[in-house]
Enzyme design. Structure first.
Site, PDB file in Angstrom:
ATOM      1  CB  CYS C 156      -0.906   0.030   1.221  1.00  0.00           C
ATOM      2  SG  CYS C 156      -2.263  -1.125   1.121  1.00  0.00           S
ATOM      3  CG  HIS C 157       0.542   3.777   2.088  1.00  0.00           C
ATOM      4  ND1 HIS C 157      -0.428   3.072   2.737  1.00  0.00           N
ATOM      5  CD2 HIS C 157      -0.099   4.686   1.321  1.00  0.00           C
ATOM      6  CE1 HIS C 157      -1.623   3.534   2.397  1.00  0.00           C
ATOM      7  NE2 HIS C 157      -1.455   4.521   1.535  1.00  0.00           N
ATOM      8  N   GLY C 158       4.392   1.057   0.994  1.00  0.00           N
ATOM      9  CA  GLY C 158       5.810   0.726   0.970  1.00  0.00           C
ATOM     10  C   GLY C 158       6.484   0.550   2.314  1.00  0.00           C
TER      11      GLY C 158
END
Lengths: 404, 229, 193
Positions: C156-158
């Protein structure tokens, strides 16, 4: 303390913008009330308390109830399962459900006594006709609400009660079949019926609140009648608060004791409040031997049942309600209270007895004897209203006092 | 003349037969056997064991999980006791018979009813269950086979075959069978409404509170109304 | 009100008791809103960790959320050391949810498991609740950092976590993966909740 609250700056601020304090003063504090109201007059306030209990417990039940007839195995359904989940798994769910079930019976008990009091003291007579009509309308809406509600557990009595009562609509000539399917949403009582009955069971209390509001508004224009049935006059008037607030509180307290006794010690009322057979899940293939409505509907059901013709039975039952609505115009005596009307008083007791007999018969399996007794009671019920317009012609009323 | 006819019509109506609804003439059941159920741990545990060993052959308790036998303090089983009874069944699964609905239909012609609410769904409750278990007799007419004739069952013909072996029991077995019947009737009456003891206990407190409160309201009413009369 | 002390007393008593009664009546209604008994009963999950092969991970459900059960090999356990500089909270001290009562030693704060070979952590990224992907093999590439010791990567956001569920620096997730409350009820059975 009340005065201090009503004179507070917050109250004043609100009053400047909403007149709320003026309303409270007008309707709950200064509201003029005859000083001779007895405890029979507490049932109005008690009924309001029951309505609040029903709405509160009902909303909480709706949070865990699932209106679905979807089978879940061995004859059970999602709706039935969800009720048992409320009874077993939801914290204090059993209490909330019993409050609601006992509350339904309590509501009718209170309302019937409230109506009996109105009939006894002539509270339906001019200028309180509209008040009375709204009251009868409240009864009709209550009966519809409870009928929708009784289907929800999806037990044997739920299913068969709804089947029998909805069949009534089918007897109406011409549109019967169409109406029947309109009510049920299918060819029989089923999942769709359950869903819509749940929606209506939730909706009808709003109607009830609206009509109750109008009932109270009408009361506050014409004011309370009293046991003497005469105008109270200046000296006979006291303010509602504190006299009737404390008197009604005592009445409510007594009511809550009786109500709680049932909730905690006899919640099924030996089968009168929750019928034993309703702990069996609905089985559309097996009719229980005796389908009877819950006690508060049985008098009207018995009138229906005592006529051997389907359509005429319905006409008879409908006419039983029409008679109640018409009561203010059927009675033409200038004297209000049964205290001073010996003939009316005797008739009234016979009438009450006939309702009791009808209720008893309607709650039991039909036998030839009960059928005959039920029919006689039906005749008595209607005879009361039929005689009412003529009573004043021969009734020798006792002298009415000048003041209360 | 017209009035006379109206009266006649009325009398005629009173004499008319009613619609259908008269009960089928069934052989009446004798009054239920008197029994005192008890909700103490010993009886309820015994009832649970009788259920698991006898009733569970055909019947389930769909709303009672194995875990409930530990969680309801009135039954109060230990984890070990429950583990021994449940076998491989998950702890949080309902107490369920191994008999499938198809097999039941093949063997008995019907699906045995769930017993969770049986004590609530029959007039007489636990006493009905107790009586039914001890109601197996020889059919006086000799039509119903032994083990399927039960005086307490509507119609007297029951698919359940004498689960506790009441028919033709020996004299020395009687007390034991009765105790089993009483225990399982108590157990079923309890699980029919597992919060019933809690309900009554709370009810006492609520009623005491309300009586005091109402008394207070009465004193207040009397005090306030002194002004009026 | 009035100057009559008896009347004032009765009013006060009735008011106090009435209010107390109303409050007591509210209790069952509030309790009814709390999770029901069956919901609470379903909040306990038992799991046999021996089902998980060495080097493999299994996701089980607990209270509607995924729980990662990772059977760590010797090699995987060794991989937990030597990259503390890349971790935000190498000893799991930031908040209570990333620790447990049984974390007594420094060793346990690194392995984050009652039995070091079986890691049991919440499978919910501490950033915004996505479910990270298992990337057990060391060596970076793609979205993973160059010195990748093996772990989880949240697409999703690393956000990145190592094989103890400890969060890397420079990613949006603020905390290590949470440790659910669990204990061993037998040699290989854990009871979560």
């Amino acid at each position: 303390m009340l005065e201090r609250m009503l004179n507070s700056r917050l109250a004043q601020w609100l009053d400047d913008r909403t007149h709320v304090v003026q309303y409270i003063r007008f309707h709950l504090i200064d509201y003029p009330t005859p000083k001779n109201l007895n405890y029979w007059y507490a049932f109005g306030s008690i009924a309001l308390v029951v309505l609040i209990i029903q709405v509160l417990s009902g909303v909480f039940l709706a949070m865990d109830y699932k209106p679905s007839a979807l089978p879940t195995g061995n004859g059970f359904s999602m709706a039935f399962d969800s009720i048992e989940r409320i009874m077993r798994e939801v914290n204090d769910g059993w209490l909330i459900r019993y409050m609601h079930a006992v509350g339904a019976s309590a509501f009718f008990f209170v309302i019937y006594l409230h109506m009996a009091r109105g009939m006894y003291y002539g509270s339906y007579k001019k200028p309180r006709e509209f008040l009375w009509i709204m009251g009868v309308l409240i009864l009709v809406i209550m009966q519809a609400t409870v009928f929708f509600g009784y289907l929800l557990p999806w037990g044997q009595m739920s299913f068969w009660g709804a089947t029998v009562i909805t069949n009534i609509f089918g007897a109406i000539p011409g549109i019967g079949d169409w109406l029947l399917q309109l009510v049920r949403g299918g060819y029989g009582v089923g999942d769709v019926t359950l869903n819509r009955f749940f929606a209506l069971h939730f909706l009808f209390p709003f109607l009830l609140f609206a009509v109750v509001f109008w009932h109270v508004m009408a009361l506050h224009v014409v004011h309370s009648n009293n046991p003497e049935g005469i105008e109270p006059g200046e000296k006979g008037i006291i303010p509602f608060h504190p006299y009737y607030t404390v008197k009604d509180l005592f009445g409510i307290g007594v009511f809550l004791i009786v109500y709680s006794w049932f909730v905690f010690f006899d919640p099924t009322g030996h089968g009168l409040i929750i019928e034993t057979n309703n702990f069996n899940p609905a089985d559309p293939l097996k009719t229980p031997p005796d389908i009877t409505p819950v006690w508060y509907l049985t008098p009207w059901y018995e009138i229906l049942r005592s006529v051997p013709n389907k359509l005429l039975g319905i006409v008879g039952m409908a006419f039983a309600y029409v008679c109640l609505f018409l009561m203010p115009w059927l009675d033409r005596s200038p004297v209000r209270s049964a205290r001073y009307r010996p003939v009316y008083r005797a008739m009234l007791f016979v009438f009450f007895a006939s309702i009791g007999v009808l209720g008893y018969c309607g709650h039991h399996e039909v036998t030839p004897e009960l059928l005959l007794i039920g029919r006689i009671a039906s005749v008595v019920y209607f005879a009361f209203f039929a005689l009412l317009p003529f009573v004043h012609k021969f009734e020798k009323t006792r002298p009415v006092p000048e003041e209360i | 003349m017209k009035r006379w006819m109206a009266w006649l019509a009325l009398l005629g109506w009173l004499g008319l037969p009613g619609g259908p609804g008269s009960a089928l003439a069934e052989e009446a059941a004798p009054p239920l056997k008197p029994v005192t159920l008890s909700f103490d741990q010993k009886t309820l545990k015994q009832g649970a064991h009788v259920f698991a060993e006898v009733c569970m052959g055909c019947h389930s308790l769909r709303y009672v999980t194995w875990k409930h036998l530990m969680d309801y303090p009135e039954i109060g089983m230990t984890r070990e006791e429950v583990d021994e009874m449940r076998g491989d069944a998950p702890l949080t699964a309902p107490i369920k018979t191994a008999l499938s609905e198809e097999d039941a239909k093949a063997s008995y012609g019907i699906v045995p009813p769930d017993l969770t609410l049986m004590a609530r769904a029959r007039e007489g409750g636990g006493a009905y269950i107790y009586s039914l278990l001890l109601g197996f007799e020889h059919d006086p007419k000799g039509k119903v086979p032994d083990g399927n004739y039960n005086v307490y069952f509507p119609g007297h013909r029951i698919a359940m075959a004498d689960p506790l072996g009441w028919l033709d029991h020996d004299a020395d077995e009687e007390a034991d069978i009765k105790a089993q019947a009483r225990a399982v009737a108590s157990f079923l009456a309890f699980v029919g409404e597992p919060h019933q003891l809690e309900r009554k206990a709370l009810g006492k407190k609520v009623l005491i509170f309300l009586v005091v409160l109402t008394l207070l309201f009465w004193l207040l009413k009397r005090e306030v109304w002194k002004d009026v009369h | 009100m009035s100057d009559n002390p008896r009347r004032t007393f009765l009013y006060t008593m009735a008011g106090v008791m009435g209010t107390a009664g109303a409050c007591a009546t509210a209790v069952p209604f509030i309790r009814a809103l709390e999770p029901a008994a069956d919901t609470v009963a379903a909040g306990v999950t038992e799991f046999d960790v021996s089902e998980v092969e060495p080097g493999m991970m299994k996701t089980i459900m607990w209270r509607g959320q995924p729980i990662f059960v990772l059977h760590r090999t010797e090699e995987m356990l060794k991989s937990l050391y030597g990259h503390d500089d890349m971790l935000r909270d190498p000893l799991s001290r930031a908040i209570p949810e990333v620790q447990a009562d049984w974390m007594k030693t420094r060793e346990q704060r690194i392995t984050r498991a009652i039995k070091p070979e079986y890691l049991v952590v919440s499978g919910v990224c501490t950033h915004l609740g996505c479910i990270p992907v298992f990337e057990p093999h060391a060596g970076g590439g793609g979205d993973l950092p160059k010195r990748w010791p093996g772990g989880w990567h949240c697409a999703c956001h690393g956000s990145n976590y190592d094989l103890s569920g400890r969060v890397f620096k420079g990613v949006p997730a603020p905390y290590n993966l949470f440790i659910p409350p669990y204990r061993y009820t037998s040699d290989t059975t854990i009871r979560i909740g």
